[in-house]
Design an enzyme around this catalytic site. Sequence first.
Site, PDB file in Angstrom:
ATOM      1  N   LYS A  59     -27.461   5.232 -26.025  1.00  7.74           N
ATOM      2  CA  LYS A  59     -27.759   5.167 -24.586  1.00  7.74           C
ATOM      3  C   LYS A  59     -26.826   4.174 -23.897  1.00  7.74           C
ATOM      4  CE  LYS A  59     -32.554   6.409 -25.493  1.00  7.74           C
ATOM      5  NZ  LYS A  59     -33.905   5.930 -25.833  1.00  7.74           N
ATOM      6  N   GLN A 103     -38.333   1.372 -25.516  1.00  8.67           N
ATOM      7  CA  GLN A 103     -38.001   2.210 -26.672  1.00  8.67           C
ATOM      8  C   GLN A 103     -39.204   2.320 -27.610  1.00  8.67           C
ATOM      9  OE1 GLN A 103     -35.097   3.867 -26.955  1.00  8.67           O
ATOM     10  NE2 GLN A 103     -35.704   4.810 -28.880  1.00  8.67           N
ATOM     11  N   ASP A 126     -38.254   7.558 -18.279  1.00  4.14           N
ATOM     12  CA  ASP A 126     -38.693   8.316 -19.460  1.00  4.14           C
ATOM     13  C   ASP A 126     -39.673   9.431 -19.077  1.00  4.14           C
ATOM     14  OD1 ASP A 126     -37.792   7.949 -22.057  1.00  4.14           O
ATOM     15  OD2 ASP A 126     -38.866   6.045 -22.307  1.00  4.14           O
TER      16      ASP A 126
HETATM   17  N1  GUN Z   1     -37.963   7.041 -29.084  1.00  4.69           N
HETATM   18  C1  GUN Z   1     -37.508   8.254 -29.479  1.00  4.69           C
HETATM   19  N2  GUN Z   1     -37.256   9.017 -28.403  1.00  4.69           N
HETATM   20  C2  GUN Z   1     -37.559   8.274 -27.313  1.00  4.69           C
HETATM   21  C3  GUN Z   1     -37.508   8.518 -25.913  1.00  4.69           C
HETATM   22  O1  GUN Z   1     -37.138   9.594 -25.431  1.00  4.69           O
HETATM   23  N3  GUN Z   1     -37.903   7.496 -25.117  1.00  4.69           N
HETATM   24  C4  GUN Z   1     -38.321   6.318 -25.620  1.00  4.69           C
HETATM   25  N4  GUN Z   1     -38.693   5.385 -24.762  1.00  4.69           N
HETATM   26  N5  GUN Z   1     -38.388   6.061 -26.904  1.00  4.69           N
HETATM   27  C5  GUN Z   1     -38.005   7.037 -27.748  1.00  4.69           C
END
Ligand code: GUN
Length: 287
Positions: A59, A103, A126
């Site tokens: 990211k 996360q 998200d």
């Molecule tokens: N962990 C795995 N995929 C995601 C996601 O799309 N968002 C978040 N916040 N954590 C994750």
Amino acid sequence: MSTRSVTSHRILDGKAVAARLRAELAGEVAAMRQRGTHPTVAVLLVGDDPASQVYVRNKQRACGEVGIGFRLQRLPTAATETDVLAHIRELNADRTVHGILVQLPLPRGIREAACIQAVAPEKDVDGFHPLNVGLAAQGEDAFQPCTPLGVMRLLAETGIPVAGRHAVVVGRGAVGRPLADLLVRAHATVTICHSKTRDLPTLTRQADLLFACAGVPRLIRADMVQPGAVVVDVGIHRLTDGSLCGDVDFEALRGVAGCITPVPGGVGPMTVAMLLANTVRAALRAG
Ligand code: GUN
């Protein structure tokens, strides 16, 4: 949007589509920065889950590429829920932060729901906050989760029609449920399968579009797929030999499916691209 027709045994190259989307977003971000707004996302990473560290790095790299500001806040595994909530509240109040991503998974003892609910809905890039989930369910304008959005965008960008087709979603979790909803909205006929589904292969063989989001390595075998079907693999698993695989037995299916996403390089890069798009949207909304 691409108007290419669907050809047989095509690899749906999420990596290439995501690269194109990032290039488009970079132009948008540059224009916003000239107008004095610098779209910025803050990521809260608690603990040292190895997969999460890889995802967060991906990211960060993608944000750097398109010119989106990226603030990483790391907290130790021993952090308490109170610590995490305090950081979220601080980011909620920070006008230079447009998007907040906590996360997941969080270390044991920290409630994910409490953290998700603490994020200001207008910064919830998200799409996990109950307000955004509820608005989306009502068909209102809302942030939606990045992976289901990425899957839909990949289909759109590669010219795969959805309306009127039978979509079978295997998995009813954080991806399967919202994905099924987006597919219904796109006028697919949708079947949701899960771990208690009886005779899964009979159902998956009926799919024109098959979405594997069960979180089980190589669950979908060649005999479970209608020849020519579109197969989208949302899973990603690291095997003991260090290699990656999805919820689909890719090698067995590539000669059966009409179109198939690889792992890695399919849905994953699209998820990250949708996070960037949601962050740009949050910054535009904030003005
Ligand atoms: N962990 C795995 N995929 C995601 C996601 O799309 N968002 C978040 N916040 N954590 C994750």
